[in-house]
Design a protein around this motif. Structure first.
Motif, PDB file in Angstrom:
ATOM      1  N   GLY A 156       0.825  -1.196   0.000  1.00  0.00           N
ATOM      2  CA  GLY A 156       0.000   0.000   0.000  1.00  0.00           C
ATOM      3  C   GLY A 156       0.859   1.245   0.000  1.00  0.00           C
ATOM      4  N   LYS A 157       0.287   2.315   0.505  1.00  0.00           N
ATOM      5  CA  LYS A 157       0.976   3.607   0.497  1.00  0.00           C
ATOM      6  C   LYS A 157       1.671   3.853   1.834  1.00  0.00           C
ATOM      7  N   VAL A 158       2.836   4.519   1.742  1.00  0.00           N
ATOM      8  CA  VAL A 158       3.639   4.814   2.925  1.00  0.00           C
ATOM      9  C   VAL A 158       3.952   6.313   2.928  1.00  0.00           C
ATOM     10  N   ALA A 159       3.742   6.968   4.062  1.00  0.00           N
ATOM     11  CA  ALA A 159       4.017   8.394   4.189  1.00  0.00           C
ATOM     12  C   ALA A 159       5.377   8.626   4.833  1.00  0.00           C
ATOM     13  N   VAL A 160       6.039   9.731   4.456  1.00  0.00           N
ATOM     14  CA  VAL A 160       7.325  10.119   5.042  1.00  0.00           C
ATOM     15  C   VAL A 160       7.233  11.568   5.490  1.00  0.00           C
ATOM     16  N   LEU A 161       7.711  11.829   6.716  1.00  0.00           N
ATOM     17  CA  LEU A 161       7.752  13.191   7.241  1.00  0.00           C
ATOM     18  C   LEU A 161       9.195  13.560   7.550  1.00  0.00           C
ATOM     19  N   VAL A 162       9.633  14.736   7.084  1.00  0.00           N
ATOM     20  CA  VAL A 162      10.992  15.216   7.360  1.00  0.00           C
ATOM     21  C   VAL A 162      10.922  16.600   7.995  1.00  0.00           C
ATOM     22  N   VAL A 163      12.022  16.998   8.633  1.00  0.00           N
ATOM     23  CA  VAL A 163      12.082  18.292   9.327  1.00  0.00           C
ATOM     24  C   VAL A 163      11.956  19.445   8.337  1.00  0.00           C
ATOM     25  N   SER A 164      12.821  19.441   7.343  1.00  0.00           N
ATOM     26  CA  SER A 164      12.799  20.448   6.281  1.00  0.00           C
ATOM     27  C   SER A 164      13.657  19.903   5.156  1.00  0.00           C
ATOM     28  N   HIS A 165      13.678  20.621   4.042  1.00  0.00           N
ATOM     29  CA  HIS A 165      14.490  20.168   2.915  1.00  0.00           C
ATOM     30  C   HIS A 165      15.940  20.640   3.035  1.00  0.00           C
ATOM     31  N   ARG A 166      16.284  21.311   4.126  1.00  0.00           N
ATOM     32  CA  ARG A 166      17.639  21.817   4.339  1.00  0.00           C
ATOM     33  C   ARG A 166      18.449  20.972   5.315  1.00  0.00           C
ATOM     34  N   PHE A 167      17.824  20.029   5.989  1.00  0.00           N
ATOM     35  CA  PHE A 167      18.548  19.175   6.924  1.00  0.00           C
ATOM     36  C   PHE A 167      18.965  17.891   6.205  1.00  0.00           C
ATOM     37  N   GLN A 168      20.263  17.665   6.120  1.00  0.00           N
ATOM     38  CA  GLN A 168      20.769  16.507   5.379  1.00  0.00           C
ATOM     39  C   GLN A 168      20.413  15.177   6.024  1.00  0.00           C
ATOM     40  N   GLY A 169      20.390  15.131   7.372  1.00  0.00           N
ATOM     41  CA  GLY A 169      20.120  13.869   8.051  1.00  0.00           C
ATOM     42  C   GLY A 169      18.785  13.274   7.645  1.00  0.00           C
ATOM     43  N   PRO A 170      17.663  13.973   7.871  1.00  0.00           N
ATOM     44  CA  PRO A 170      16.365  13.459   7.437  1.00  0.00           C
ATOM     45  C   PRO A 170      16.279  13.255   5.925  1.00  0.00           C
ATOM     46  N   GLU A 171      16.930  14.134   5.164  1.00  0.00           N
ATOM     47  CA  GLU A 171      16.909  13.985   3.707  1.00  0.00           C
ATOM     48  C   GLU A 171      17.574  12.672   3.284  1.00  0.00           C
ATOM     49  N   LEU A 172      18.707  12.324   3.909  1.00  0.00           N
ATOM     50  CA  LEU A 172      19.383  11.071   3.582  1.00  0.00           C
ATOM     51  C   LEU A 172      18.579   9.868   4.055  1.00  0.00           C
ATOM     52  N   ARG A 173      17.872  10.002   5.188  1.00  0.00           N
ATOM     53  CA  ARG A 173      17.003   8.907   5.622  1.00  0.00           C
ATOM     54  C   ARG A 173      15.885   8.680   4.611  1.00  0.00           C
TER      55      ARG A 173
ATOM     56  N   ARG B 274       6.268  15.021   3.337  1.00  0.00           N
ATOM     57  CA  ARG B 274       5.653  16.124   4.072  1.00  0.00           C
ATOM     58  C   ARG B 274       6.673  16.721   5.034  1.00  0.00           C
ATOM     59  N   VAL B 275       6.706  18.028   5.119  1.00  0.00           N
ATOM     60  CA  VAL B 275       7.620  18.731   6.012  1.00  0.00           C
ATOM     61  C   VAL B 275       6.899  18.995   7.333  1.00  0.00           C
ATOM     62  N   ASN B 276       7.540  18.578   8.437  1.00  0.00           N
ATOM     63  CA  ASN B 276       6.886  18.728   9.747  1.00  0.00           C
ATOM     64  C   ASN B 276       7.557  19.762  10.652  1.00  0.00           C
ATOM     65  N   LEU B 277       8.660  20.375  10.188  1.00  0.00           N
ATOM     66  CA  LEU B 277       9.329  21.467  10.914  1.00  0.00           C
ATOM     67  C   LEU B 277       9.824  21.073  12.306  1.00  0.00           C
ATOM     68  N   ASP B 278       9.907  19.759  12.573  1.00  0.00           N
ATOM     69  CA  ASP B 278      10.470  19.290  13.848  1.00  0.00           C
ATOM     70  C   ASP B 278       9.629  19.726  15.056  1.00  0.00           C
ATOM     71  N   THR B 279       8.330  19.996  14.841  1.00  0.00           N
ATOM     72  CA  THR B 279       7.484  20.426  15.954  1.00  0.00           C
ATOM     73  C   THR B 279       6.363  19.421  16.183  1.00  0.00           C
ATOM     74  N   ARG B 280       5.941  19.322  17.421  1.00  0.00           N
ATOM     75  CA  ARG B 280       4.879  18.386  17.789  1.00  0.00           C
ATOM     76  C   ARG B 280       3.574  18.702  17.055  1.00  0.00           C
TER      77      ARG B 280
END
Length: 343
Positions: free
Chosen positions: A190-207, A228-234
């Motif tokens: 099925g479908k899988v979602a991915v959330l990252v902090v921003s497009h400027r952080f290499q760590g989440p981008e590489l994950r 989807r960008v989550n900005l590292d906030t709850r």
């Protein structure tokens, strides 16, 4: 009655002269650091009655370094744990006396981080920080390097070729490991979602890159949705997770590749129970531990903070003492995997 160890006994155990032991005992600066440590260790081993005093006075021989650390949002448990481990590692350092200066970034905006970095650079011998990979950050790091202040990137790399070195996980492997778990545990494609902090952080981008590459290579029956960008906030993570759960009827799970885990967990508790969704997050916190215990999330990939901080002390001291490296380097630590059955 057992005879108390004498200075002569201590000198013999340490393999040094009585005069050297006397200098260590009196905290004089005529003893090499390695020799002073050897004498202190010998005092502890034979039970010399002034072992504690010698350790204190030997500390005075060591150089004093002010070390700066810039971490993420202070509200997150992970960064509070990180700060505690940093302070413990500085306190335990044996080759220098350290003064930790720990600051939490007010935001991910490059301007805010550069202001904090420049202020810390005026006060510290070396700096380690988390930051986005942005030209203004790189310029600030380059300026500090030219002034003899090394800057290390933590967890997410930035300023490649300018910063002293990177210390953290191999983030591409982390992402592929998360995808491997999905492919093995999911009961249906099925479908899988991915959330990252921003497009400027290499760590989440590489994950994210590793996550997507595994599915392309090994499990093409899964569809990875637009990131989807989550900005590292709850709150932002909560809203993004809730939205994707409600919108995607074929959703089988989600991967939170950066911070904001608490928000994703809150949304899963609210909407995900009946959907039997898989969820993989980063870092072990009270919230992620509880979610694992409740079988709400499948896996948490964690950074080994204590070994990382201990290694960081060695590297920062080396950079201060020998100067910045000719070739910037990367140090990858093995990541920890937490499952409902091993917490």
């Amino acid at each position: 009655m057992t005879k108390r160890p004498t200075i002569a006994d201590l000198a013999r155990e340490a393999g040094v002269s009585v005069a050297t032991v006397d200098r260590v005992l009196n905290g004089r600066r005529l003893v090499r650091e390695q020799t002073a440590r050897r004498v202190c260790e010998a005092a502890r081993v034979i039970g010399y009655n002034a072992a504690g005093l010698m350790q204190q006075r030997a500390q005075r021989i060591l150089p004093e370094y002010r070390l700066g650390f810039i971490l993420g949002m202070p509200a997150e448990h992970f960064y509070q744990d990180f700060a505690r481990e940093i302070k413990a590692a500085v306190s335990a350092a044996q080759s220098f006396r350290g003064i930790p200066v720990v600051e939490f970034a007010p935001s991910h905006r490059p301007g805010d981080l550069v202001e904090l970095l420049e202020d810390m650079g005026a006060r510290c011998h070396a700096i380690a920080m988390m930051a986005p990979d942005h030209p203004t950050v790189t310029a600030a790091v380059e300026e500090l390097k030219s002034n003899g202040t090394p800057v290390f990137s933590l967890l997410s790399d930035f300023a490649a070729g300018v910063r002293e070195g990177y210390l953290g996980l191999n983030n591409r492997k982390v992402g592929r490991t998360a995808a491997w778990m999905f492919s093995k545990v999911a009961k249906r494609p099925g479908k899988v979602a991915v959330l990252v902090v921003s497009h400027r952080f290499q760590g989440p981008e590489l994950r994210e890159t590793g996550f997507r590459s595994y599915f392309r290579e090994k499990a093409p029956m899964f569809e990875v949705l637009d990131t989807r960008v989550n900005l590292d906030t709850r709150q932002t993570t909560y809203e993004a997770t809730l939205d994707v759960i409600q919108r995607e009827s074929e959703l089988v799970g989600l991967y939170v590749a950066g911070g904001g885990t608490e928000g994703a967990i809150a949304a899963l508790r609210e909407e995900g129970d009946g959907r039997n969704l898989l969820a993989i997050v980063n870092e072990i916190t009270p919230e992620s531990r509880a979610a694992l215990a409740d079988d709400l999330i499948t896996m948490a990939v964690a950074t080994p903070l204590r070994p990382l901080c201990q290694e960081l002390m060695t590297l920062m001291a080396r950079a201060i003492e020998t100067g910045t490296a000719e070739a910037p380097w990367q140090t990858f630590l093995p990541f920890e995997i937490y499952l409902p059955e091993n917490i």
